[in-house]
Design a protein around this motif. Structure first.
Motif, short mmCIF file in Angstrom:
data_model
loop_
_atom_site.label_atom_id
_atom_site.label_comp_id
_atom_site.label_asym_id
_atom_site.label_seq_id
_atom_site.Cartn_x
_atom_site.Cartn_y
_atom_site.Cartn_z
N LEU A 136 9.81 -4.66 -7.32
CA LEU A 136 9.67 -4.54 -8.78
C LEU A 136 9.68 -3.17 -9.24
O LEU A 136 10.21 -2.69 -10.27
N ALA A 137 8.72 -2.37 -8.70
CA ALA A 137 8.54 -0.93 -8.99
C ALA A 137 9.52 0.13 -8.99
O ALA A 137 9.90 0.88 -9.85
N PHE A 138 10.45 -0.28 -8.17
CA PHE A 138 11.44 0.62 -7.72
C PHE A 138 12.64 0.55 -8.95
O PHE A 138 13.26 1.63 -9.11
N ARG A 139 12.57 -0.63 -9.66
CA ARG A 139 13.31 -0.75 -10.83
C ARG A 139 13.14 0.45 -11.95
O ARG A 139 14.08 0.94 -12.75
N GLY A 154 0.68 -2.06 -18.61
CA GLY A 154 1.02 -3.27 -18.89
C GLY A 154 1.05 -4.20 -18.00
O GLY A 154 0.84 -5.25 -17.77
N PHE A 155 1.66 -3.56 -16.91
CA PHE A 155 1.67 -4.81 -15.71
C PHE A 155 0.38 -5.25 -15.22
O PHE A 155 0.15 -6.37 -14.72
N ILE A 156 -0.70 -4.24 -15.07
CA ILE A 156 -2.01 -4.27 -14.65
C ILE A 156 -2.66 -5.44 -15.65
O ILE A 156 -3.40 -6.29 -15.30
N LEU A 157 -2.44 -5.16 -17.01
CA LEU A 157 -3.19 -6.07 -17.83
C LEU A 157 -2.49 -7.41 -17.96
O LEU A 157 -3.36 -8.25 -18.08
N TRP A 217 2.52 -8.14 -10.26
CA TRP A 217 2.43 -7.31 -11.30
C TRP A 217 1.33 -6.10 -11.21
O TRP A 217 1.67 -5.09 -11.61
N TYR A 218 0.07 -6.59 -10.69
CA TYR A 218 -0.95 -5.70 -10.35
C TYR A 218 -0.64 -4.70 -9.41
O TYR A 218 -0.87 -3.41 -9.61
N ILE A 219 -0.15 -5.10 -8.28
CA ILE A 219 0.33 -4.12 -7.27
C ILE A 219 1.52 -3.11 -7.67
O ILE A 219 1.36 -1.86 -7.52
N ALA A 220 2.47 -3.63 -8.42
CA ALA A 220 3.39 -3.28 -8.80
C ALA A 220 3.07 -1.98 -9.77
O ALA A 220 3.44 -0.84 -10.08
N GLY A 221 2.02 -2.54 -10.67
CA GLY A 221 1.35 -1.53 -11.60
C GLY A 221 0.68 -0.42 -11.03
O GLY A 221 0.85 0.75 -11.45
N LEU A 222 0.10 -0.63 -9.86
CA LEU A 222 -0.65 0.54 -9.15
C LEU A 222 0.36 1.42 -8.66
O LEU A 222 0.03 2.72 -8.52
N MET A 223 1.54 0.89 -8.20
CA MET A 223 2.73 1.70 -7.68
C MET A 223 3.12 2.59 -8.64
O MET A 223 3.37 3.77 -8.49
N LEU A 224 3.45 2.23 -9.75
CA LEU A 224 3.97 2.90 -10.99
C LEU A 224 3.12 3.84 -11.10
O LEU A 224 3.36 5.21 -11.71
N LEU A 225 1.71 3.68 -11.12
CA LEU A 225 0.54 4.76 -11.51
C LEU A 225 0.50 5.84 -10.57
O LEU A 225 0.67 6.85 -10.70
#
Length: 383
Positions: A136-139, A154-157, A217-225
């Motif tokens: 998901l994050a790679f997108r 947005g993902f984390i919330l 969503w939470y982990i992808a949010g952290l990856m984007l962070l």
């Protein structure tokens, strides 16, 4: 700099290895509680000993969720670095899609490793979640730092809505030390391997249902962070002074509330503490990143033991599961009835020292960990 305005590293970043080393060692301090009962974890006493309360509060401030967050951010950074290196290499337009497929192949293989790990060894696996979240994050890997931060928030919330609903669901069972439910659970988790496999499959099915709703969503949010921080050179220079003090402020406030709620004895307040944990963990993880960056300064001769552990993070993570499961389910299952938090903490400290020594000795003879090498070979042969 690449065309997206972010740095390209041609050599290994010592800071990242040191942070990854802290992350993999720290994860065991929390996972050790779930090596016996992988679903419910540590069973508190009806009247908690003072040492349990002290260690619980210490964990709320410095351990719980912190290393999980570190790992997820670093995973995002790893994806970005690999992508940037491929983008910087002189390839044709035809070869470019193949390079992206190689990154995706790494994530697919990580999912495979995660499923095997969850079924065969330890159902408290994070690899499956990281693989799915990484896809998901790679997108969004080409977004600039500001866009990545907005997407991360947005993902984390978004993930916290179902997490809140799950946390607030009433629990019919009383899981405390010496309760009938506690005895029943430990009897099942320390039973035959066939019985344990059934529990592992049940927990994996639960995780497969939960991951798309929350963890992904939470982990992808952290990856984007993590990607955003990397593009802002945080992993090279550390946090700006204002940002650092903001993290300190929120880490103290949220960890304090988390601790108050978690020892309140009120199920509703305890459920609220689980939500506060996710926010305080991110703030504290950012502080850890800043401290390690300032101490290490990308020097191979600084924090060398931690760097070595970071280079073998995948292998050490799986080895933790093997050692913990063997110890608490087969070698000394009676400890599950008697160990208090200080006992678990002592095991984690001793084994962390052993992991540092193991990684140091191993990397004097080999260039990378055994599972890191296997992962690399599998990706190269299938992409």
């Amino acid at each position: 700099m690449n065309k997206h305005g972010s740095p390209i590293q041609s050599i290994r970043l010592a800071n990242l290895d040191a942070i990854r080393g802290v992350g993999v060692l720290g994860i065991f301090f929390l996972n050790i509680y779930f090596m016996g009962n992988s679903f419910l974890g540590y069973a508190p006493h009806e009247i908690q000993p003072t040492t349990d309360i002290v260690i619980l509060i210490f964990s709320n401030f410095f351990l719980e969720g912190r290393f999980f967050s570190l790992f997820a951010m670093l995973f995002g950074v790893g994806l970005l670095i690999q992508y940037q290196r491929q983008q910087a290499s002189p390839v044709s337009a035809v070869a470019a899609p193949s390079q992206n497929n190689q990154i995706k192949s790494r994530l697919y293989w990580l999912i495979v490793f995660g499923v095997i790990h969850a079924i065969v060894i330890f159902p408290g696996d994070i690899l499956l979640s990281y693989g799915v979240s990484g896809l998901l994050a790679f997108r969004y890997i080409n977004l600039n730092a500001d866009e990545l931060l907005r997407k991360a928030r947005g993902f984390i919330l978004l993930s916290l809505i179902p997490i809140a609903l799950i946390s607030l669901m009433p629990d019919e069972h009383v899981y405390i030390r010496d309760s009938a439910f506690f005895i029943e659970q430990l009897s099942a988790w320390t039973g035959s391997y066939k019985q344990q496999l059934t529990l592992h499959l049940t927990m994996l099915a639960y995780m497969l249902a939960v991951i798309p709703l929350t963890l992904m969503w939470y982990i992808a949010g952290l990856m984007l962070l993590g990607m955003a921080l990397y593009k802002r050179n945080i992993f090279t220079n550390g946090l700006e002074k204002k940002t650092l003090w903001q993290c300190v402020f929120w880490a103290i406030i949220l960890s304090s509330l988390d601790s108050l709620f978690s020892v309140s004895g009120n199920p509703r307040w305890e459920a609220m503490s689980d939500l506060l944990l996710w926010f305080s963990a991110i703030a504290t993880a950012l502080i850890y990143i800043h401290i390690i960056v300032k101490f290490c300064q990308n020097a191979p001769h600084r924090l060398t033991l931690l760097q070595n552990a970071g280079r073998m993070a995948f292998s050490l993570y799986i080895l933790q599961s093997i050692v913990g499961i063997l110890l608490l389910r087969y070698i000394a299952p009676d400890w599950l009835y008697s160990l208090d938090r200080i006992g678990y903490l002592s095991i984690a400290i001793i084994y962390s020292v052993l992991q540092l020594l193991l990684a140091d000795v191993y990397l004097r003879k080999f260039n990378q960990g055994p599972l890191e090498k296997l992962w690399r070979v599998l990706v190269s042969r299938t992409s």
